[in-house]
Design a protein around this motif. Structure first.
Motif, short mmCIF file in Angstrom:
data_model
loop_
_atom_site.label_atom_id
_atom_site.label_comp_id
_atom_site.label_asym_id
_atom_site.label_seq_id
_atom_site.Cartn_x
_atom_site.Cartn_y
_atom_site.Cartn_z
N VAL A 1 -35.35 -49.73 91.86
CA VAL A 1 -35.34 -51.16 91.55
C VAL A 1 -36.41 -51.54 90.52
N ARG A 2 -37.48 -50.78 90.44
CA ARG A 2 -38.52 -51.07 89.45
C ARG A 2 -38.14 -50.51 88.08
N ALA A 3 -37.76 -49.25 88.04
CA ALA A 3 -37.47 -48.59 86.76
C ALA A 3 -36.11 -48.98 86.19
N ASP A 4 -35.09 -49.06 87.04
CA ASP A 4 -33.73 -49.33 86.58
C ASP A 4 -33.35 -50.81 86.66
N GLY A 5 -34.02 -51.54 87.55
CA GLY A 5 -33.69 -52.94 87.75
C GLY A 5 -32.45 -53.10 88.62
N VAL A 6 -32.22 -54.31 89.05
CA VAL A 6 -31.05 -54.65 89.86
C VAL A 6 -30.43 -55.88 89.21
N SER A 7 -29.12 -55.86 89.07
CA SER A 7 -28.44 -56.97 88.41
C SER A 7 -28.45 -58.22 89.28
N ARG A 8 -28.32 -59.35 88.63
CA ARG A 8 -28.24 -60.63 89.35
C ARG A 8 -27.05 -60.60 90.32
N ALA A 9 -25.92 -60.04 89.87
CA ALA A 9 -24.73 -59.99 90.72
C ALA A 9 -25.00 -59.18 91.99
N ASP A 10 -25.68 -58.04 91.85
CA ASP A 10 -26.01 -57.24 93.03
C ASP A 10 -26.97 -57.99 93.95
N LEU A 11 -27.99 -58.61 93.37
CA LEU A 11 -28.94 -59.37 94.19
C LEU A 11 -28.25 -60.52 94.92
N GLU A 12 -27.29 -61.15 94.27
CA GLU A 12 -26.55 -62.23 94.92
C GLU A 12 -25.72 -61.70 96.08
N ARG A 13 -25.10 -60.53 95.90
CA ARG A 13 -24.34 -59.91 97.00
C ARG A 13 -25.26 -59.56 98.17
N PHE A 14 -26.40 -58.98 97.83
CA PHE A 14 -27.35 -58.59 98.88
C PHE A 14 -27.86 -59.83 99.62
N HIS A 15 -28.17 -60.88 98.87
CA HIS A 15 -28.68 -62.10 99.50
C HIS A 15 -27.61 -62.75 100.37
N ALA A 16 -26.37 -62.70 99.93
CA ALA A 16 -25.28 -63.24 100.74
C ALA A 16 -25.15 -62.48 102.06
N ALA A 17 -25.41 -61.18 102.03
CA ALA A 17 -25.29 -60.35 103.23
C ALA A 17 -26.49 -60.47 104.15
N PHE A 18 -27.69 -60.56 103.58
CA PHE A 18 -28.91 -60.47 104.39
C PHE A 18 -29.76 -61.74 104.42
N GLY A 19 -29.44 -62.70 103.56
CA GLY A 19 -30.21 -63.94 103.54
C GLY A 19 -31.67 -63.69 103.15
N ASP A 20 -32.56 -64.47 103.74
CA ASP A 20 -33.97 -64.38 103.40
C ASP A 20 -34.62 -63.07 103.82
N ALA A 21 -33.96 -62.29 104.68
CA ALA A 21 -34.50 -60.99 105.08
C ALA A 21 -34.59 -60.03 103.89
N LEU A 22 -33.87 -60.33 102.81
CA LEU A 22 -33.90 -59.47 101.63
C LEU A 22 -35.27 -59.49 100.95
N VAL A 23 -36.02 -60.57 101.11
CA VAL A 23 -37.34 -60.69 100.48
C VAL A 23 -38.39 -60.17 101.46
N ASN A 24 -39.14 -59.19 101.04
CA ASN A 24 -40.17 -58.58 101.87
C ASN A 24 -41.44 -59.42 101.80
N THR A 25 -41.62 -60.27 102.81
CA THR A 25 -42.77 -61.16 102.83
C THR A 25 -44.02 -60.47 103.37
N ARG A 26 -43.95 -59.18 103.64
CA ARG A 26 -45.11 -58.42 104.12
C ARG A 26 -45.71 -57.56 103.01
N SER A 27 -45.13 -57.63 101.83
CA SER A 27 -45.58 -56.76 100.74
C SER A 27 -46.83 -57.30 100.06
N THR A 28 -47.53 -56.41 99.37
CA THR A 28 -48.71 -56.83 98.61
C THR A 28 -48.30 -57.73 97.45
#
Length: 107
Positions: A31-58
């Motif tokens: 995800v850092r080197a290759d990136g993730v498309s907006r379309a993929d992120l939207e699919r992931f967010h639709a499936a997982f909601g706010d759990a997709l964002v790691n609020t425990r990260s540095t």
């Protein structure tokens, strides 16, 4: 099987290794080197909601309150390492590498 993670993430490396050993053909997107498309992120967010964002990260801890309040998709496009990892796309989408995901993908 499509695998979205970080090559420097210990959990991602362990998951990739176990999936490969279990006979899965794993295509990795860093995800850092290759990136993730907006379309993929939207699919992931639709499936997982706010759990997709790691609020425990540095990275999250370093963000201002204003940034944290932004649209999650825009935030993940700007800071891909905020995405909880791995996201695995097989017969369905899986988030993380918990016992539940392991049981479904490697038995």
């Amino acid at each position: 099987m499509q695998f979205y993670g970080l090559k420097t993430c210990d959990t991602c490396r362990k998951a990739q290794k176990l999936l490969t050993e279990a006979g899965h053909s794993v295509t990795v997107t860093d995800v850092r080197a290759d990136g993730v498309s907006r379309a993929d992120l939207e699919r992931f967010h639709a499936a997982f909601g706010d759990a997709l964002v790691n609020t425990r990260s540095t990275t999250w801890r370093g963000l201002s309150d204003e940034d944290r309040a932004r649209d999650p998709i825009a935030l993940l496009l700007d800071h891909p390492t905020l995405m909880k990892r791995p996201v695995i796309e097989a017969d369905t989408l899986y988030l993380g590498w918990g016992k539940d995901v392991q049981a479904k993908l490697i038995g």
